[in-house]
Each structure stands twice: as structure tokens, then as C-alpha cells.
Design a protein around this motif. Structure first.
Motif, PDB file in Angstrom:
ATOM      1  N   MET A 220      28.713  -9.104 -21.433  1.00 18.52           N
ATOM      2  CA  MET A 220      28.787 -10.563 -21.464  1.00 18.52           C
ATOM      3  C   MET A 220      29.787 -11.047 -20.413  1.00 18.52           C
ATOM      4  O   MET A 220      30.892 -10.530 -20.318  1.00 18.52           O
ATOM      5  N   SER A 221      29.411 -12.055 -19.638  1.00 16.56           N
ATOM      6  CA  SER A 221      30.282 -12.567 -18.593  1.00 16.56           C
ATOM      7  C   SER A 221      31.428 -13.373 -19.177  1.00 16.56           C
ATOM      8  O   SER A 221      31.407 -13.753 -20.358  1.00 16.56           O
ATOM      9  N   HIS A 222      32.443 -13.629 -18.336  1.00 20.53           N
ATOM     10  CA  HIS A 222      33.594 -14.421 -18.760  1.00 20.53           C
ATOM     11  C   HIS A 222      33.154 -15.793 -19.233  1.00 20.53           C
ATOM     12  O   HIS A 222      33.615 -16.289 -20.280  1.00 20.53           O
ATOM     13  N   GLU A 223      32.277 -16.429 -18.487  1.00 16.24           N
ATOM     14  CA  GLU A 223      31.814 -17.776 -18.850  1.00 16.24           C
ATOM     15  C   GLU A 223      31.055 -17.770 -20.174  1.00 16.24           C
ATOM     16  O   GLU A 223      31.220 -18.657 -21.010  1.00 16.24           O
ATOM     17  N   GLU A 224      30.222 -16.742 -20.390  1.00 13.57           N
ATOM     18  CA  GLU A 224      29.472 -16.634 -21.643  1.00 13.57           C
ATOM     19  C   GLU A 224      30.406 -16.378 -22.817  1.00 13.57           C
ATOM     20  O   GLU A 224      30.190 -16.885 -23.922  1.00 13.57           O
ATOM     21  N   ASP A 225      31.460 -15.605 -22.579  1.00 13.55           N
ATOM     22  CA  ASP A 225      32.430 -15.306 -23.633  1.00 13.55           C
ATOM     23  C   ASP A 225      33.188 -16.572 -24.033  1.00 13.55           C
ATOM     24  O   ASP A 225      33.436 -16.820 -25.225  1.00 13.55           O
ATOM     25  N   ILE A 226      33.572 -17.368 -23.055  1.00 10.82           N
ATOM     26  CA  ILE A 226      34.248 -18.634 -23.333  1.00 10.82           C
ATOM     27  C   ILE A 226      33.324 -19.575 -24.105  1.00 10.82           C
ATOM     28  O   ILE A 226      33.729 -20.242 -25.068  1.00 10.82           O
ATOM     29  N   GLN A 227      32.072 -19.612 -23.691  1.00 15.81           N
ATOM     30  CA  GLN A 227      31.092 -20.469 -24.357  1.00 15.81           C
ATOM     31  C   GLN A 227      30.893 -20.051 -25.810  1.00 15.81           C
ATOM     32  O   GLN A 227      30.792 -20.902 -26.701  1.00 15.81           O
ATOM     33  N   ARG A 228      30.875 -18.764 -26.058  1.00 18.05           N
ATOM     34  CA  ARG A 228      30.726 -18.282 -27.435  1.00 18.05           C
ATOM     35  C   ARG A 228      31.938 -18.671 -28.281  1.00 18.05           C
ATOM     36  O   ARG A 228      31.798 -19.064 -29.447  1.00 18.05           O
ATOM     37  N   PHE A 229      33.144 -18.575 -27.693  1.00 20.86           N
ATOM     38  CA  PHE A 229      34.349 -18.995 -28.412  1.00 20.86           C
ATOM     39  C   PHE A 229      34.253 -20.476 -28.780  1.00 20.86           C
ATOM     40  O   PHE A 229      34.571 -20.874 -29.906  1.00 20.86           O
ATOM     41  N   ASP A 230      33.827 -21.301 -27.829  1.00 23.16           N
ATOM     42  CA  ASP A 230      33.721 -22.733 -28.078  1.00 23.16           C
ATOM     43  C   ASP A 230      32.692 -23.041 -29.159  1.00 23.16           C
ATOM     44  O   ASP A 230      32.837 -24.018 -29.912  1.00 23.16           O
ATOM     45  N   GLN A 231      31.657 -22.245 -29.249  1.00 26.14           N
ATOM     46  CA  GLN A 231      30.655 -22.435 -30.288  1.00 26.14           C
ATOM     47  C   GLN A 231      31.186 -22.008 -31.653  1.00 26.14           C
ATOM     48  O   GLN A 231      30.888 -22.650 -32.667  1.00 26.14           O
TER      49      GLN A 231
END
Length: 281
Positions: free
Chosen positions: A1-12
């Protein structure tokens, strides 16, 4: 998982109130006459106290586990990170690599060191818990001293309250990511609880003394600006003296919160509110 996808998952998983359609957050408290200073700090000085994890009633708070990775790339990343830590402490590159190599031959030692370090870091965190309703009967019973305490409604659209994170309730025990991300994702273990607590619908304000890029605080309390407090609800069994105490403290402070009485409904298991009317003696 990319950094951006990981951040997005945290925000969700842990959205801020605004992103989750929440406009108010509520905090229930008791009135302890032996600790009036805590009430004075809140209502007169605008200091919102944040507890340490060991003060919470859930013994699993902020105690994530750590599994030694099987991925060679992840192991190499840990090796590099530990070497850099030693270098920052004045140890030569050659000696740092030797020490890490020797330690890596004892993964149990590294495992325990990482766990202990993470536990120490999380124990420094200061946390304030909110919920999304002022009518939760369990909250009035557990956190407001069986309806003898009070509930404060905060504006979840205003900083710093708006930077509270939603807690995610899970069945899987939270795990440490090491090295920890240098952003809000590092807070994940402090924002995960057992599904047994899901009825609390909790949001958390978190800061770590000494860390950068945080809201203003004094080490134990977040400093409010005076516009966050919207309403104060007195418990249905709160004494007139305690109501008068809170009213007096609010009048001395920066907030313009409205005061409300709580009443037990006569036709359902619900709390009803009406404007507070002081008892004139």
C-alpha cells in the motif's frame, strides 16, 4: 500500500468530526468538591484536562503488541533505523552497524526493546474523550456520577475540538508499526478499542508533550480559546449547590455556554432538557 493510500485509510478509519457529519461533541463529568481546581481550570481558565492512558478504565488502553516482521525488506528497514538512532547518539557508523548486527541475532531482545519503547511513548500521550450524544443513559450513570454530575457540549467545528479523531472499534488487537510513521498515523494504536466499547461512539483529542505541530497546551491540558463551549447540562440528580458552583465558575470564565436542567421522562427511558432556573433562597 502506498503512503497516500495509507493516509487515506487512516482518514477513513479515524475521521475528524466535520468529515463524519458531527457538529457537537459531549463530555460527561462528575463534581468532586475535593478537586475544585480541576473545575476552575476548565470553566475559568479554559484548560481542558487530558488524561494519561493509565487513568482510563480500560486496562488495554494504548498497549499495542509488536510482531517481528517476516518480510526481509521490513527487517532491513528496522536495521537501518536502529543504526541511525545509534548514529544520532554519537556512535560511529562502524560501531553502530556492529551493535545492531549483534542485537539482530537476538530478535527477542529487539522485539522487547521496541515494545518497551512504544509503550513508553504511548504512556506519555494525553487524551480527552468525547461522545456524540448528551442523552446516553450509560454515560450519565458511569461518567457523571449517576446523574449527579454534568455534561458539556463542545462545538466540533471549532479548533482545537475539531481535531478530535474518531475511535475505531475492532476485534483484532492493535499492532505497533515500527518505525512509526512521522505523521498522524502513529496515533492509530491510541485510536483503536475493542468492539465491547462501541456503544461509546468515542472521539479523542490527543497531544504528546514535547512533540511538534500540536495545539497549544500546558503539558496536561489543551488551551481553549473561549468559543468552544456551547451548552452545559446539569444531571437530573445534581444538587442545587453543585449547579450554583458550576454557574458561578462559568460566569468567571471566557465561555458563554447556556445552562440546562436534565429531567427524566415520565413516559420513556429518555432524558429531557429545559433551561436552567437558579433556586433563589
Amino acid at each position: 500500500m502506498s503512503h497516500e493510500e495509507d493516509i487515506q485509510r487512516f482518514d477513513q478509519d479515524h475521521p475528524w468530526p466535520h468529515d463524519d457529519g458531527v457538529t457537537s461533541l459531549f463530555k460527561f463529568s462528575s463534581v468532586n468538591r475535593d478537586k475544585i481546581s480541576r473545575l476552575e481550570q476548565l470553566f475559568c481558565e479554559g484548560k481542558l484536562y487530558h488524561s494519561t492512558p493509565d487513568q482510563f478504565n480500560d486496562p488495554f488502553e494504548c498497549k499495542p503488541h509488536f510482531n517481528w516482521p517476516k518480510d526481509p525488506k521490513k527487517v532491513a528497514e528496522i536495521r537501518k533505523y536502529l543504526t541511525q538512532i545509534l548514529r544520532r547518539n554519537g556512535i560511529s557508523w562502524k560501531e553502530a552497524k556492529r551493535l545492531v548486527a549483534n542485537s539482530m541475532r537476538r530478535p527477542g531482545f529487539i522485539h522487547e526493546s521496541i515494545y518497551t519503547s512504544a509503550e513508553h511513548s504511548f504512556n506519555r500521550a494525553r487524551i480527552c474523550s468525547f461522545t456524540t450524544s448528551n442523552k446516553n443513559l450509560l454515560f450519565w450513570a458511569h461518567y457523571a456520577n449517576s446523574h449527579k454530575g454534568f455534561c458539556v457540549e463542545y462545538d466540533a467545528k471549532i479548533l482545537p475540538i475539531s481535531y478530535s479523531f474518531k475511535v475505531k472499534y475492532v476485534d483484532e488487537y492493535p499492532e505497533i508499526e515500527y518505525p512509526a510513521p512521522d505523521d498522524k498515523r502513529a496515533l492509530s494504536p491510541a485510536l483503536m478499542k475493542s468492539t465491547a466499547w462501541s456503544y461509546e461512539e468515542e472521539y479523542r483529542s490527543i497531544f504528546i508533550p514535547g512533540a511538534e505541530r500540536q495545539a497549544k497546551h500546558d503539558g496536561s491540558s489543551l488551551i481553549l480559546n473561549g468559543s468552544e463551549m456551547k451548552n452545559i447540562y446539569f444531571g437530573a440528580k445534581m444538587t442545587d449547590d453543585d449547579k450554583a458552583l458550576i454557574e458561578d465558575l462559568v460566569n468567571k470564565g471566557p465561555f458563554t455556554a447556556k445552562l440546562w436542567e436534565s429531567n427524566l421522562s415520565r413516559t420513556s427511558f429518555e432524558i429531557e432538557f429545559s433551561p436552567y432556573k437558579p433556586v433563589i433562597s
